[in-house]
Scaffold this active site. Structure first.
Site, PDB file in Angstrom:
ATOM      1  N   ARG A 189      -6.256 -13.001  29.937  1.00 12.22           N
ATOM      2  CA  ARG A 189      -6.129 -12.918  28.483  1.00 12.22           C
ATOM      3  C   ARG A 189      -5.079 -13.906  27.984  1.00 12.22           C
ATOM      4  NH1 ARG A 189      -7.900  -7.919  26.141  1.00 12.22           N
ATOM      5  NH2 ARG A 189      -8.818  -6.523  27.695  1.00 12.22           N
ATOM      6  N   PRO A 239     -11.644  -5.021  18.534  1.00  8.55           N
ATOM      7  CA  PRO A 239     -10.838  -4.201  17.622  1.00  8.55           C
ATOM      8  C   PRO A 239      -9.820  -3.356  18.383  1.00  8.55           C
ATOM      9  CG  PRO A 239     -13.143  -4.152  16.987  1.00  8.55           C
ATOM     10  CD  PRO A 239     -13.081  -4.858  18.309  1.00  8.55           C
ATOM     11  N   GLU A 240      -8.597  -3.311  17.855  1.00  8.26           N
ATOM     12  CA  GLU A 240      -7.518  -2.561  18.479  1.00  8.26           C
ATOM     13  C   GLU A 240      -7.152  -1.383  17.578  1.00  8.26           C
ATOM     14  OE1 GLU A 240      -4.458  -5.393  19.553  1.00  8.26           O
ATOM     15  OE2 GLU A 240      -5.950  -6.869  20.185  1.00  8.26           O
ATOM     16  N   LYS A 264      -8.482   3.613  20.783  1.00  7.93           N
ATOM     17  CA  LYS A 264      -9.371   2.687  20.073  1.00  7.93           C
ATOM     18  C   LYS A 264     -10.730   3.323  19.788  1.00  7.93           C
ATOM     19  CE  LYS A 264      -7.212  -1.230  22.460  1.00  7.93           C
ATOM     20  NZ  LYS A 264      -7.447  -2.409  23.338  1.00  7.93           N
TER      21      LYS A 264
END
Length: 279
Positions: free
Chosen positions: A262, A2-3, A58
């Site tokens: 990533r 989650p960002e 976050k």
């Protein structure tokens, strides 16, 4: 993971429902998540009123009237949901907060990369968040600020906007989306950006994050808000996860590469770059 939009969505879904309630009991189902859970967690916020629910980067923050705050990081698969009094505990429910209205606030985390801490509220910025950069929606995020942060850095711009010491909350999904909107190649060195590119990037980051928050965040697998509902920004993604598909802007093929392990997605035409960059 989650960002910022997901945590902002979580905050928005919980805030009005939690403020004014009292934590009557805290049950720790295990003694560790990503890190060891403090045994004081069950006592430092016990029988205290919830004053506010907010976000920093976050992290979800719940402030109490005894000058302590609960800091929650969802990790890779964490869920923080409000459940009814007759809720039956699930396998990966690790921390349960019993509230004065009979409901339960549940922290569920299959992969256990999440984190929960209690901390003195007035020391959060100085001690807990002291290494964090500024918020994307802050008035402090200006051309001058970002130019100063980028001008001496030779790293790819995608890595730089994901660096929480520069800007907080812009994770992998939204970095790819923002750079595509700004028409900046993810490999371009931060120090090579022109002033107009930096200004456009700031605007693009804010535009993408705003749309994601409006859509309730992005649910690829695990994320749900406090009401156990998924986010729908997945339907608006333009490049992330679109390898081999046509760009919606120019019909060229979306490319997938790697930055620091990533996945990165970009359009080879909209984000064309003359020079190569070795990562």
């Amino acid at each position: 993971m989650p960002e910022l939009p997901e945590v902002e969505t979580l905050k928005n879904s919980l805030k009005d429902k939690l403020i004014g309630l009292i934590v009557e009991n805290v049950e720790l189902k295990r003694d560790n998540l990503r890190y060891k859970l403090s045994p004081l967690l069950a006592t430092e916020i016990l029988n205290t009123n919830i004053l506010d629910v907010r976000r920093r980067a976050k992290y979800l923050i719940i402030d109490f009237n005894n000058d302590y705050s609960l800091i929650v990081h969802l990790g890779m698969s964490g869920r923080f949901t409000l459940q009814s009094a007759n809720y039956k505990t699930q396998k990966h429910d690790h921390v349960i907060f019993d509230l004065s209205n009979g409901e339960k606030l549940i922290f569920n985390d299959t992969r256990r990369f999440g984190m929960i801490y209690s901390f003195k509220t007035d020391l959060l910025e100085q001690e807990f968040f002291n290494d964090l950069g500024i918020e994307p929606f802050s008035d402090l995020l200006t051309l001058e600020y970002l130019k100063d942060k980028l001008q001496t850095r030779k790293r790819p711009i995608k890595n730089l906007i994901m660096d929480n010491r520069v800007i907080v909350g812009v994770g992998n999904i939204y970095a790819s989306e923002s750079l595509h909107l700004a028409r900046i190649h993810p490999d371009k060195s931060g120090s090579d950006l022109r002033d107009d590119e930096i200004e456009n990037l700031i605007k693009s980051i804010r535009d993408v994050l705003t749309k994601a928050i409006t859509a309730g965040g992005t649910t690829l697998k695990d994320f749900v808000n406090g009401d156990n509902k998924p986010g729908y920004f997945t339907q608006q993604l333009t490049v992330y996860g679109k390898e081999g598909q046509s760009c919606l802007s120019c019909s060229s093929t979306i490319i997938k590469t790697k930055h620091s392990g990533r996945s990165t997605f970009y359009c080879k035409t909209c984000q064309y770059r003359l020079a190569s960059f070795t990562i």
